[in-house]
Each structure stands twice: as C-alpha cells, then as structure tokens.
Design a protein around this motif. Structure first.
Motif, short mmCIF file in Angstrom:
data_model
loop_
_atom_site.label_atom_id
_atom_site.label_comp_id
_atom_site.label_asym_id
_atom_site.label_seq_id
_atom_site.Cartn_x
_atom_site.Cartn_y
_atom_site.Cartn_z
N ASP A 54 2.98 37.78 63.47
CA ASP A 54 3.53 38.77 62.52
C ASP A 54 3.82 39.95 63.28
N ASN A 55 3.10 40.47 64.47
CA ASN A 55 3.53 41.69 65.13
C ASN A 55 3.30 41.34 66.71
N CYS A 56 4.07 42.32 67.19
CA CYS A 56 4.39 42.29 68.76
C CYS A 56 2.64 42.45 69.32
N PRO A 57 2.39 41.64 70.29
CA PRO A 57 1.02 42.06 71.08
C PRO A 57 1.24 43.24 72.00
N GLU A 58 2.20 43.72 71.98
CA GLU A 58 2.66 45.17 73.17
C GLU A 58 2.27 46.37 71.97
N CYS A 59 3.04 46.35 71.01
CA CYS A 59 3.37 47.73 70.39
C CYS A 59 2.95 47.62 68.86
N GLY A 60 2.65 46.44 68.25
CA GLY A 60 2.36 46.07 66.82
C GLY A 60 3.64 46.12 66.08
N GLY A 61 4.79 46.06 66.43
CA GLY A 61 5.87 46.19 65.70
C GLY A 61 6.32 44.71 65.29
N GLU A 62 7.17 44.80 64.23
CA GLU A 62 7.32 43.27 63.58
C GLU A 62 8.26 42.62 64.60
N SER A 63 7.63 41.30 64.64
CA SER A 63 8.40 40.17 65.46
C SER A 63 9.03 39.12 64.81
N GLN A 64 10.03 38.46 65.45
CA GLN A 64 10.79 37.48 64.97
C GLN A 64 10.83 36.42 65.77
N HIS A 65 11.11 35.05 65.64
CA HIS A 65 11.19 34.12 66.76
C HIS A 65 12.67 33.76 66.57
N GLU A 66 13.11 32.99 67.72
CA GLU A 66 14.65 32.69 67.88
C GLU A 66 14.30 31.15 67.76
N SER A 67 15.51 30.37 67.95
CA SER A 67 15.71 28.93 67.97
C SER A 67 14.83 28.32 68.63
N VAL A 68 14.16 27.21 68.33
CA VAL A 68 13.22 26.25 69.17
C VAL A 68 14.07 25.96 70.47
N ARG A 69 13.41 26.01 71.65
CA ARG A 69 13.96 25.60 73.02
C ARG A 69 13.04 25.02 73.96
N GLU A 70 13.28 24.67 75.19
CA GLU A 70 12.48 24.19 76.09
C GLU A 70 12.05 25.33 76.93
N LEU A 71 10.73 25.20 77.14
CA LEU A 71 9.89 26.23 78.39
C LEU A 71 10.85 26.38 79.45
N GLN A 72 11.04 27.81 79.87
CA GLN A 72 11.76 28.25 80.84
C GLN A 72 10.80 28.89 81.96
N ASP A 73 11.49 28.78 83.29
CA ASP A 73 10.63 29.63 84.30
C ASP A 73 10.68 30.98 83.91
#
Length: 52
Positions: A25-44
């Motif tokens: 729900d919130n950013c682990p760095e600043c606590g701001g609102e977070s949103q997910h993008e489209s599912v994708r494969e893990l990248q380096d």
C-alpha cells in the motif's frame, strides 16, 4: 525466470519488485502511495524489499 510485480512510488519515484501475491500500500522508503505495473519476468538489477 519468475514472474514479479514491479512497483513504483507516486511520491518519491522509488522502484522495486515483489512476488505476485504480495501487495504494497505504501512505499518502503518514504511511506508514499505505491502502485504496481504490469506483471513481467524478473530482470537483473531489480530491487526486492522484504515486508517485516
């Protein structure tokens, strides 16, 4: 490669990834609102956070 949700913070622009069944729900760095993008494969260079 595993599939991940890439997340981005609307407030500070922080980017990270997590598993498909983990919801942030919130950013682990600043606590701001977070949103997910489209599912994708893990990248380096993807950054993971572990929710306590």
């Amino acid at each position: 490669m595993p599939k991940v949700f890439p997340w981005v913070c609307d407030n500070c622009g922080n980017r990270w990834v997590d598993g498909l069944f983990v919801c942030w729900d919130n950013c682990p760095e600043c606590g701001g609102e977070s949103q997910h993008e489209s599912v994708r494969e893990l990248q380096d260079g993807d950054e993971w956070y572990t929710e306590d």
